[in-house]
Design an enzyme around this catalytic site. Sequence first.
Site, PDB file in Angstrom:
ATOM      1  N   CYS A 153     -26.594  32.828  37.531  1.00 23.66           N
ATOM      2  CA  CYS A 153     -25.403  32.883  38.412  1.00 23.66           C
ATOM      3  C   CYS A 153     -24.276  32.590  38.010  1.00 23.66           C
ATOM      4  O   CYS A 153     -22.904  32.877  37.968  1.00 23.66           O
ATOM      5  CB  CYS A 153     -25.656  31.807  39.536  1.00 23.66           C
ATOM      6  SG  CYS A 153     -26.939  32.302  40.874  1.00 23.66           S
ATOM      7  N   CYS A 178     -47.783  40.779  40.806  1.00 22.68           N
ATOM      8  CA  CYS A 178     -48.150  42.035  41.373  1.00 22.68           C
ATOM      9  C   CYS A 178     -46.787  42.982  41.163  1.00 22.68           C
ATOM     10  O   CYS A 178     -46.632  44.071  40.984  1.00 22.68           O
ATOM     11  CB  CYS A 178     -48.713  42.076  42.632  1.00 22.68           C
ATOM     12  SG  CYS A 178     -50.284  41.189  43.033  1.00 22.68           S
ATOM     13  N   CYS A 183     -18.385  35.726  24.564  1.00 24.09           N
ATOM     14  CA  CYS A 183     -17.677  36.751  25.222  1.00 24.09           C
ATOM     15  C   CYS A 183     -16.694  35.924  26.421  1.00 24.09           C
ATOM     16  O   CYS A 183     -16.137  34.974  26.099  1.00 24.09           O
ATOM     17  CB  CYS A 183     -18.398  37.759  25.873  1.00 24.09           C
ATOM     18  SG  CYS A 183     -19.913  37.034  26.921  1.00 24.09           S
ATOM     19  N   CYS A 219     -49.168  38.504  44.527  1.00 26.72           N
ATOM     20  CA  CYS A 219     -48.538  37.416  43.944  1.00 26.72           C
ATOM     21  C   CYS A 219     -47.382  37.923  43.140  1.00 26.72           C
ATOM     22  O   CYS A 219     -47.141  39.131  43.167  1.00 26.72           O
ATOM     23  CB  CYS A 219     -49.361  36.662  42.989  1.00 26.72           C
ATOM     24  SG  CYS A 219     -49.823  37.263  41.448  1.00 26.72           S
TER      25      CYS A 219
END
Length: 368
Positions: A186, A172, A329, A169
């Site tokens: 993004c 993990c 920024c 999963c």
Amino acid sequence: MLNQAEHLRYSRQISLNELGVSGQQKLKESSVAIVGAGGLGSPLAFYLTAAGVGHLGIIDFDIVDASNLHRQILHTDEFIGVAKLESALVALEARNPYVKITRHDVRLQRDNAMEILGNYDVVADCSDNFATRYLVNDASVLLGIPNVYGSVYQFEGQITVFGDTDGPCYRCLHPAAPPAGLIPSCAESGVLGVLPGIIGTLQASEVLKLLLGLGQSLIGRMILINTLAADWQTLAVPKKSDCPLCGESPTIDALMDYEELCPSIPSIQARELKLLKQHDLPFFLLDVREIHEASVMTMDANLQIPLDELSGRLSEITADFNDRVIVHCQAGVRSKHAVQLLQSAGYTRAASLDGGILAWLEQKDEDP
């Protein structure tokens, strides 16, 4: 059963020996939950609709923005400012009238995830934040349904399948969430428009294979794609015996508060900042760009200190610890790291300007 029009529509797919009429009928009887109608969800939804998957449930609460259009191909200019699910419904119904589309105009959360996802055979995780990824992962494992996972970053993408009984999963692979602000979105880092199309289409392929029981799934394997290098790698993702969710002695048996698991950096939108200025409300504006950047365009900050110098120049900040400190920024990445530093130094009301000065320039001439 498939009608005559459907037989004609899917004829090139039905002609595959591995699929046939029975396979197409199986797709018609199947259902898929798509988490997110953005860059990954767009091609995924298009191809599953075109392929004839009988029922798609799309979960999204966002609206269409002009900056979405280079990669989120479900949406067009006429839907800017409209709910993404409204745009998606129009596009998908035009693509295939024989597919049922269910809108879930909600934020997927702890109190609704099990109920929503439990109605579908497969879930496709097209989300863009860690809190939702852990939520979808945990819900899919607890419900016993596979989770076709994809993600993108700038020019690179990855895809795998989580949640199968014999496979790993998401926990993990990522036992702990990364520190807040470490991985930019993004909007902050940018993304090549075609990349979500590549990954989302691969997700669609994996979904169809799972529904049909065909081929070798990506369970236990992850594909990594670098579009700049034209490089494609397949890595093993082992199931961990000590995983708290899918391991031999699991300790997670219910959903949790994922916002606490993946805390976010306090932020402020450009629209909110504009209102603060209009109403002359007090705040301290800190610019953490480089000197050469500040010389090109400015927001008239109270202080300008490059991020890599900030830790050694905190004494120059004239604001009190309880004052509102807004950090900006260029695009909103460095300011998040600055906010973490300021909070550690005692500035409890520090916040990052989402999207940075670029978002401010887009907003400043608009009405509040």
